[in-house]
Design an enzyme around this catalytic site. Structure first.
Site, short mmCIF file in Angstrom:
data_model
loop_
_atom_site.label_atom_id
_atom_site.label_comp_id
_atom_site.label_asym_id
_atom_site.label_seq_id
_atom_site.Cartn_x
_atom_site.Cartn_y
_atom_site.Cartn_z
N ARG A 297 -25.37 -7.89 29.71
CA ARG A 297 -25.82 -8.93 28.77
C ARG A 297 -26.79 -8.36 27.74
O ARG A 297 -26.71 -8.69 26.55
CB ARG A 297 -26.47 -10.08 29.55
CG ARG A 297 -25.43 -10.93 30.22
CD ARG A 297 -25.97 -12.02 31.12
NE ARG A 297 -24.85 -12.83 31.57
CZ ARG A 297 -24.94 -13.94 32.29
NH1 ARG A 297 -26.12 -14.38 32.68
NH2 ARG A 297 -23.85 -14.60 32.64
N TYR A 436 -18.37 -13.41 25.35
CA TYR A 436 -18.18 -12.74 26.65
C TYR A 436 -19.50 -12.43 27.38
O TYR A 436 -20.56 -12.64 26.84
CB TYR A 436 -17.23 -11.56 26.58
CG TYR A 436 -17.56 -10.32 25.77
CD1 TYR A 436 -18.80 -10.06 25.23
CD2 TYR A 436 -16.56 -9.36 25.57
CE1 TYR A 436 -19.04 -8.90 24.52
CE2 TYR A 436 -16.79 -8.19 24.86
CZ TYR A 436 -18.03 -7.97 24.34
OH TYR A 436 -18.27 -6.82 23.64
N GLU A 437 -19.37 -12.02 28.63
CA GLU A 437 -20.53 -11.83 29.52
C GLU A 437 -21.35 -13.11 29.66
O GLU A 437 -22.59 -13.06 29.76
CB GLU A 437 -21.44 -10.69 29.03
CG GLU A 437 -20.79 -9.35 28.91
CD GLU A 437 -20.17 -8.85 30.21
OE1 GLU A 437 -20.57 -9.33 31.28
OE2 GLU A 437 -19.27 -8.01 30.13
N GLY A 438 -20.67 -14.24 29.70
CA GLY A 438 -21.37 -15.52 29.74
C GLY A 438 -21.56 -16.01 28.32
O GLY A 438 -22.29 -15.38 27.53
N GLN A 443 -25.98 -18.63 28.57
CA GLN A 443 -27.27 -17.92 28.48
C GLN A 443 -28.42 -18.91 28.31
O GLN A 443 -29.48 -18.78 28.93
CB GLN A 443 -27.28 -16.95 27.29
CG GLN A 443 -26.14 -15.94 27.26
CD GLN A 443 -26.10 -15.05 28.47
OE1 GLN A 443 -27.13 -14.63 28.98
NE2 GLN A 443 -24.89 -14.76 28.96
#
Lengths: 583, 583
Positions: A297, A436-438, A443
């Protein structure tokens, strides 16, 4: 082709040496005592050359060529396999890696500065080493000694690549819904059966092994996230001597056709009874994966920053060359950089990039402290800072990064819409970083639902007190009173968030607003620190114009704080009242 | 594939009938007396079916196929030529055209509602009739009787297509720099020599004639914009009986490779001594072209609106079906539309789309009044309203439209980045609307440097007074006090703009902020009108939920007004002070 990217090495050194007190910080950390800003600059200068000479030329052609699936095998864009081999040979993947496993043991601050430059010139490429590093971190933290001895050095040096296999068609943000199975075998390994989607670097033709970390369920696992375990699933099963042996029962079902990062093979992966090994405890897979995801992240936030800088640099060059319109005194045509409206588009980028780079480096140094400080309390405090800042950097840097690429494209006018100009690729590539990555919404929920209230809110209070102290000691600058006001808004909003614990509508309505308010105050804080450092310098190599950029930040960007605060004050009522069927 | 687009015909009828007093307005205008909201609804319902059945299915495949240049001839995406032929056969191009030239003489409000739906389902296609209509308007206003009799009916009916050829490699925003030449011939025609870029609909394989309106310089023309004349240059020279004859000396040099609108042939056009005829007076080409460009600018704003609606509708459908996460009471998984953060992304679109459609229709009705009202003063006042609103609608609707498509894409998470989902195409297609027909920065400069101060500022004062009167008579709603405050900010900012005449830095620094402040107040005004109309209805077919949407607008979108006002107050200092070489 966009104008050549200038690696911001001098700016990076300036931040480390004069703003972030890097040398003194490193001197306190066992294993990093000899890492200095001078050494960092040397390494980064070399990295910058590698980026501009080797990776930048592959970016636009890689976007045009994309990746292909030929007879079930991924074919990457021309030049990528050789570039990756060279990247490994030069030791770039192992920069901040653990020396016990072949790493070079540099600071994470140097690592993210390398990441920024790689992302600026070639995001698709940068995902290969980026995911590999994340896999190495998860394995180092949670893997058995046996797995570590077989895999960790290969991953640390980048000889083998890594990938994270989380998402399924019905399970993205909500990983508790995932259905991939892991059936135990008698030899202690597991048979992995399932299909994963959106797997970056899931396969390639670099001729090396690819280590997948796969989330799956054991047969007796409970429903939801507590039933998820993590497995290591290599493309090739290591033979007795550790070299890649038999091919594992996993294959690429398809390559995704995407808006951007065309040179990055985003795979649908089929695990058809693939052999895997458990990493960490059963049912603790999500926990183990989060080690990887937090590093990723931060990395994704840095991608937003790198793309913003590359796009702004390109737009600035274009604005100097492009002649249109007249100056205030009527002469012309003049370079469009003379026009206030064009300057604003460039300034918005510059006023964000400089303090964002500082904030990222500050956070990376806190990661070093969390990893290595002799005092456990110091480690814990640093760890909390990193936990607090990670969602902010991921989401705010990618939202502002995307905005910056769009503004940079706008500077190009119609030429910016043409693929050969290279600038529209930055916009398409930056767009994934918000997802992406959450997603950035995830977040923001992480920040308001977990990070603000962790440890009874103590880390947040400490962080705000740090900023307040710097404001108190700041020299006179138009930024100071504005930042003081914005900090007050953030403190108030923090109370609203803390009081809303367990009220998902109020938290959800406020989340993104709070995250951006937090980011603005943090960027303003870094501007204060940069301004405090600047007058001490007689060094002509360091960046100039900081006082003016900070004034632009104060006058044009920081007022967004009031907008976010007004929305938080409005609360969830106007968000939730419309009937679902009318929305 | 994105969820099927629902043509917003009921919403359109509601706006015309109950919000905009359409029937009474039309009754005053000779030639439009019989145009009613009922008739409009019938026409639009038919148009909606055509859009969903004929044009929508070509959108995603058209993006994938793009356009090709084969042996110098443009090949459009499969289905486009037949769709265009059907479009012409059904009479859609001539909806609001002059009956004297084969038009159907409907209101421009109906035209822009058709434009919105066509843009929602297929922007690339919509540019063919859109540019054709613009060419017809310029020709009608400035062409000789001979040119009109040869070309105007063909353009009005869409049998022949139109294109505008303005931009050159070195002359975009600043058309005064253009170099294309027009050499007079003895027969009264001209030989056109030069290269133009970014020519939308410059060529195609529809098998018809294409009428280019080309800006060029006569041999004795002065430098700058005063030396520019307009020429009509057809792909095929009409033979004696008016049918397309000999091919003209013009060719497609290349097709641009673009970020989006892939199915639209954006051409580099070479005019190699092509035969053309002067349109209007020598040296008055820019003036004549502006007739075309103003209509096109409104059309481009409508494209932003249509794309925003299509994207929001798709995201709303997805958010109802996609199950992730838990509800406030812990049960789940629930459709993501239950989450506040997702609702905000949808609400931002909905709260913009509804009043934007109203504002566009209001402006289109003012165009009808400007064209047809018996009273010259009423015509002049309406004309001034249109002049004032044109840059606002073009720039604000496309900026907010692009933002809306990005938010809609975000609702899809990772799936939104995949091309087959269709949503990322809206983002790429929307991006051009902020750039072409004059970048949004150029629109903002047009507003602050020309429109605010035209006629001594009288049209602006009249417009603000209209809004003020509606606020005074508004029923109680949270929007009312907020809108009153925002209107006060706009009035203050208008004084700043008026006082800055001749100060390009101050105007340039304020321009985009002022335009968006103006747009927010105008959208809030339309919300007031919508709210005023709503309680009178017992009609279940009309849209519901307006009061809640307006509250969201007031609480979450209108506070942007304060941000723009703060920036205008900050002035040009922070924008201009940084040395150019440091930017």
């Amino acid at each position: 082709m966009p104008a050549a990217y200038q690696p911001p090495v001098a700016a990076m050194r300036f931040l480390l040496e004069h703003v972030l007190d890097f040398d003194a910080q490193m001197a306190m950390l066992p294993g990093l005592e000899d890492v200095t800003s001078e050494l960092a600059e040397e390494v980064l200068a070399q990295a910058g050359r590698m980026c501009t000479e080797r990776l930048a030329p592959l970016n636009l052609p890689g976007d045009a060529a994309g990746t292909r699936l030929v007879d079930g095998e991924v074919v990457t864009a021309p030049g990528f396999a050789q570039a990756y081999a060279d990247y490994v040979d030069s030791g770039w993947p192992s920069l901040a890696g653990d020396p016990a496993y072949g790493g070079q043991g540099l600071s994470r601050a140097v690592q993210i500065m390398l990441d920024e430059m790689v992302s600026a010139v070639n995001v698709s490429f940068g995902l290969f080493p980026g995911l590999t590093r994340g896999a190495a971190e998860a394995l180092a933290a949670h893997g058995s000694e046996e797995l570590k001895s077989l895999y960790l050095e290969k991953l640390t040096t980048g000889e083998w690549c890594g990938a994270m296999a989380l998402t399924e068609a019905g399970a993205g943000t909500d990983l508790g819904l995932l259905r991939t199975r892991a059936d135990p075998r008698e030899d202690g390994s597991y048979s992995i059966i399932g299909t994963k989607i959106f797997i970056s670097s899931g396969d390639q033709d670099f001729g090396n092994n690819i280590v997948h970390l796969v989330l799956a369920r054991l047969p007796d696992a409970p429903a939801g996230v507590k039933g998820i375990s993590l497995f290591l699933v290599p493309k090739f099963l290591p033979s007795g001597n550790g070299t890649p042996g038999e091919r594992n029962a996993m294959s690429v079902g398809a390559l995704e056709h995407k808006m951007g990062i065309h040179a990055q093979p985003t795979c649908v992966m089929n695990y058809d009874g693939a052999t895997g090994w458990l990493v960490g405890e059963p049912g603790r897979g999500l926990n183990a994966m989060f080690t990887m995801m937090n590093a990723e992240r931060l990395f994704v936030g840095i991608q937003g920053l790198g793309l913003a800088d590359a796009a702004t640099q390109a737009a600035s060059s274009y604005a100097r060359e492009r002649l249109q319109g007249r100056a205030a005194d009527g002469h012309g045509p003049v370079p469009i950089i003379a026009h206030a409206d064009v300057r604003k588009m460039l300034l918005a980028g510059r006023a964000f990039i400089e303090p964002a780079r500082a904030l990222a480096a500050w956070t990376a140094i806190r990661m070093d402290v969390a990893d290595r400080h002799p005092d456990p309390q110091a480690r814990a405090a640093a760890h909390a800072d990193v936990a607090l800042l990670t969602p902010v950097i991921k989401a705010a840097f990618t939202d502002l990064g995307f905005e910056t690429t769009v503004l940079a494209q706008q500077v190009f006018g119609g030429h910016g819409y043409i693929r050969e100009a290279g600038i529209e690729q930055y916009v398409r590539d930056a767009r994934i970083t918000q997802i992406y990555e959450g997603t950035n919404g995830v977040q923001a929920m992480d920040l308001v639902a977990r990070k603000v209230t962790m440890e009874g809110g103590e880390p947040l209070r400490r962080y705000l007190a740090l900023i307040e102290a710097d404001i108190e000691h700041a020299a006179d600058h138009p930024l100071v009173p504005q930042l003081r006001d914005a900090l007050a808004l953030l403190a108030d909003a923090s109370s609203v968030i803390a009081a809303a614990e367990g009220d998902p509508d109020r938290l959800g309505a406020a989340a993104t607003e709070y995250l951006h308010l937090f980011a603005l105050v943090s960027l303003g804080w870094m501007w204060l620190r940069i301004l405090a450092a600047a007058p001490a310098l007689g060094d002509t190599r360091t960046p100039r114009g900081h006082a003016a950029l900070a004034r632009y930040f104060a006058a044009y960007l920081l007022p967004r704080a009031g907008l976010h605060a007004a929305r938080i004050a409005a609360g969830p009522g106007p968000v939730m009242e419309l009937d679902e069927e009318l929305l």
